[in-house]
Design a protein around this motif. Structure first.
Motif, PDB file in Angstrom:
ATOM      1  N   UNK A 105      59.689 -25.065  10.780  1.00  0.00           N
ATOM      2  CA  UNK A 105      58.426 -24.846  10.087  1.00  0.00           C
ATOM      3  C   UNK A 105      57.353 -24.362  11.045  1.00  0.00           C
ATOM      4  N   UNK A 106      57.552 -24.655  12.360  1.00  0.00           N
ATOM      5  CA  UNK A 106      56.585 -24.211  13.359  1.00  0.00           C
ATOM      6  C   UNK A 106      56.792 -22.767  13.774  1.00  0.00           C
ATOM      7  N   UNK A 107      58.006 -22.226  13.548  1.00  0.00           N
ATOM      8  CA  UNK A 107      58.288 -20.868  13.998  1.00  0.00           C
ATOM      9  C   UNK A 107      58.387 -19.872  12.852  1.00  0.00           C
ATOM     10  N   UNK A 108      58.375 -20.352  11.617  1.00  0.00           N
ATOM     11  CA  UNK A 108      58.432 -19.447  10.480  1.00  0.00           C
ATOM     12  C   UNK A 108      57.031 -18.942  10.183  1.00  0.00           C
ATOM     13  N   UNK A 109      56.773 -17.685  10.486  1.00  0.00           N
ATOM     14  CA  UNK A 109      55.432 -17.127  10.318  1.00  0.00           C
ATOM     15  C   UNK A 109      55.334 -16.127   9.170  1.00  0.00           C
ATOM     16  N   UNK A 110      56.443 -15.842   8.537  1.00  0.00           N
ATOM     17  CA  UNK A 110      56.449 -14.775   7.544  1.00  0.00           C
ATOM     18  C   UNK A 110      55.622 -15.109   6.316  1.00  0.00           C
ATOM     19  N   UNK A 111      55.326 -16.395   6.091  1.00  0.00           N
ATOM     20  CA  UNK A 111      54.615 -16.760   4.881  1.00  0.00           C
ATOM     21  C   UNK A 111      53.108 -16.791   5.070  1.00  0.00           C
ATOM     22  N   UNK A 112      52.617 -16.542   6.292  1.00  0.00           N
ATOM     23  CA  UNK A 112      51.188 -16.461   6.478  1.00  0.00           C
ATOM     24  C   UNK A 112      50.679 -15.232   5.742  1.00  0.00           C
ATOM     25  N   UNK A 113      49.630 -15.409   4.932  1.00  0.00           N
ATOM     26  CA  UNK A 113      49.139 -14.298   4.125  1.00  0.00           C
ATOM     27  C   UNK A 113      48.446 -13.253   4.981  1.00  0.00           C
ATOM     28  N   UNK A 114      47.890 -13.655   6.120  1.00  0.00           N
ATOM     29  CA  UNK A 114      47.245 -12.701   7.009  1.00  0.00           C
ATOM     30  C   UNK A 114      48.037 -12.647   8.303  1.00  0.00           C
ATOM     31  N   UNK A 115      48.514 -11.459   8.645  1.00  0.00           N
ATOM     32  CA  UNK A 115      49.382 -11.318   9.812  1.00  0.00           C
ATOM     33  C   UNK A 115      48.677 -11.696  11.104  1.00  0.00           C
ATOM     34  N   UNK A 116      47.340 -11.615  11.134  1.00  0.00           N
ATOM     35  CA  UNK A 116      46.601 -11.903  12.347  1.00  0.00           C
ATOM     36  C   UNK A 116      46.226 -13.372  12.489  1.00  0.00           C
ATOM     37  N   UNK A 117      46.453 -14.165  11.451  1.00  0.00           N
ATOM     38  CA  UNK A 117      46.009 -15.552  11.477  1.00  0.00           C
ATOM     39  C   UNK A 117      46.673 -16.346  12.591  1.00  0.00           C
ATOM     40  N   UNK A 118      47.978 -16.233  12.719  1.00  0.00           N
ATOM     41  CA  UNK A 118      48.692 -16.985  13.742  1.00  0.00           C
ATOM     42  C   UNK A 118      48.265 -16.539  15.135  1.00  0.00           C
ATOM     43  N   UNK A 119      48.073 -15.242  15.302  1.00  0.00           N
ATOM     44  CA  UNK A 119      47.633 -14.720  16.600  1.00  0.00           C
ATOM     45  C   UNK A 119      46.263 -15.282  16.957  1.00  0.00           C
ATOM     46  N   UNK A 120      45.341 -15.269  15.992  1.00  0.00           N
ATOM     47  CA  UNK A 120      43.998 -15.789  16.254  1.00  0.00           C
ATOM     48  C   UNK A 120      44.029 -17.281  16.547  1.00  0.00           C
ATOM     49  N   UNK A 121      44.887 -18.007  15.832  1.00  0.00           N
ATOM     50  CA  UNK A 121      45.011 -19.447  16.044  1.00  0.00           C
ATOM     51  C   UNK A 121      45.541 -19.726  17.441  1.00  0.00           C
ATOM     52  N   UNK A 122      46.566 -18.998  17.842  1.00  0.00           N
ATOM     53  CA  UNK A 122      47.147 -19.188  19.164  1.00  0.00           C
ATOM     54  C   UNK A 122      46.132 -18.857  20.255  1.00  0.00           C
ATOM     55  N   UNK A 123      45.437 -17.751  20.099  1.00  0.00           N
ATOM     56  CA  UNK A 123      44.453 -17.318  21.090  1.00  0.00           C
ATOM     57  C   UNK A 123      43.292 -18.304  21.192  1.00  0.00           C
ATOM     58  N   UNK A 193      36.209 -18.836  15.732  1.00  0.00           N
ATOM     59  CA  UNK A 193      35.359 -20.030  15.765  1.00  0.00           C
ATOM     60  C   UNK A 193      35.873 -21.130  14.841  1.00  0.00           C
ATOM     61  N   UNK A 194      36.372 -20.748  13.668  1.00  0.00           N
ATOM     62  CA  UNK A 194      36.919 -21.749  12.747  1.00  0.00           C
ATOM     63  C   UNK A 194      38.158 -22.406  13.341  1.00  0.00           C
ATOM     64  N   UNK A 195      39.006 -21.593  13.970  1.00  0.00           N
ATOM     65  CA  UNK A 195      40.208 -22.133  14.594  1.00  0.00           C
ATOM     66  C   UNK A 195      39.844 -23.073  15.735  1.00  0.00           C
ATOM     67  N   UNK A 196      38.864 -22.687  16.553  1.00  0.00           N
ATOM     68  CA  UNK A 196      38.432 -23.533  17.661  1.00  0.00           C
ATOM     69  C   UNK A 196      37.839 -24.848  17.138  1.00  0.00           C
ATOM     70  N   UNK A 197      37.036 -24.756  16.085  1.00  0.00           N
ATOM     71  CA  UNK A 197      36.414 -25.963  15.534  1.00  0.00           C
ATOM     72  C   UNK A 197      37.482 -26.941  15.025  1.00  0.00           C
ATOM     73  N   UNK A 198      38.479 -26.430  14.346  1.00  0.00           N
ATOM     74  CA  UNK A 198      39.562 -27.278  13.846  1.00  0.00           C
ATOM     75  C   UNK A 198      40.331 -27.927  14.994  1.00  0.00           C
ATOM     76  N   UNK A 199      40.605 -27.141  16.038  1.00  0.00           N
ATOM     77  CA  UNK A 199      41.354 -27.674  17.169  1.00  0.00           C
ATOM     78  C   UNK A 199      40.534 -28.714  17.929  1.00  0.00           C
TER      79      UNK A 199
END
Length: 210
Positions: A105-123, A193-199
C-alpha cells in the motif's frame, strides 16, 4: 542498483562500503589533481546524512557489498557476479532464494488522482527532515527550543536529539499512512506547505509521546 517494486521487478542493492576517512582522502586527491570533486561543505553534509543500508530492512535486501578501498572492483568481483546472477536467474515455482518485491500500500501510487501529489509529499517531508537535521547540527547536539520551517507553518516541538535513522523511519511511516488514506479518500495534498504542515503535526504528535 534498485528497481521499482510497483512493477513487481526483481531488484537488489549493491553497496560500495568505504569508510568516511577514505572517502574524504579520495575527494582531496581528486581536488589536487584538478578532477571533479565535492566542496567540503557538501561532502560533510552528504556524510552526515548518509544512512548505511541494512539487509534486515525489506527495501535493502538482498544486499551485495563491495569494499573498493580494500580490493579492486571489477566485473569479476564476487559481489558483482552474485548480484548479476541474482537478477538474471531463471525463476520458477520451485525457486526459493529469489524475492520479487511485491507492491504494498506504500508503493502503489497509481491510484493517486494527481500524479504530482506523491512527488510533492516526498519533497516536502524531505525538506522538513533536512531542516531538523541542520538545526541539530547547528546546535552541536545541544537542546532545541523548537525548529521553525517557515513563518506560516507550525513549529516542530523537539527538545531532544533525534537521529537521522529515526527521522527517516518516521518519514516513511507518515508517507505510508498518507498513502493509505488516499486509497480510501482524497489524495495527499498537492501544495508543499500543506504537506509540510501535515508532516509537522505528525512529528509533534510522535515526538511528544516519545
Amino acid at each position: 542498483m534498485v528497481l521499482g517494486s510497483s512493477s513487481r521487478i526483481r531488484y537488489c542493492v549493491v553497496f560500495c562500503d568505504v569508510e568516511e576517512t577514505i572517502c574524504r582522502k579520495w575527494n582531496e586527491e581528486r581536488r589536487e589533481k584538478g578532477e571533479a570533486n565535492y566542496d567540503d561543505s557538501i561532502f560533510e553534509d552528504l556524510a552526515r546524512r548518509f544512512e548505511k543500508p541494512d539487509r534486515r530492512n525489506r527495501w535493502d535486501s538482498p544486499l551485495f557489498e563491495l569494499w573498493p578501498h580494500r580490493e579492486a572492483t571489477e566485473k569479476s568481483s564476487p559481489a558483482v557476479v552474485d548480484a548479476v546472477s541474482y537478477l538474471t536467474k531463471k525463476v520458477d515455482s520451485k525457486t526459493r532464494d529469489v524475492k520479487i518485491l511485491q507492491p504494498t500500500i506504500a508503493t502503489q501510487t497509481s491510484r493517486f488522482s494527481d500524479a504530482n501529489s506523491l512527488y510533492e509529499l516526498d519533497k516536502a517531508t524531505q525538506e522538513v527532515t533536512n531542516a531538523i537535521v541542520e538545526a541539530q547540527f547547528q546546535a552541536f547536539g545541544g537542546p532545541l527550543n523548537g525548529v521553525s520551517i517557515g513563518k506560516d507553518l507550525p513549529v516542530i516541538n523537539i527538545s531532544r536529539s533525534v537521529g537521522l535513522p529515526e527521522l527517516c523511519r518516521m518519514r516513511r511511516t507518515f508517507i505510508k499512512l498518507t498513502g493509505q488514506t488516499s486509497l480510501s479518500g482524497p489524495p495527499p495534498p498537492f501544495d508543499a506547505d500543506s504537506a509540510k504542515r501535515m508532516f509537522i503535526d505528525y512529528l509533534n504528535r510522535e515526538l511528544g509521546t516519545s
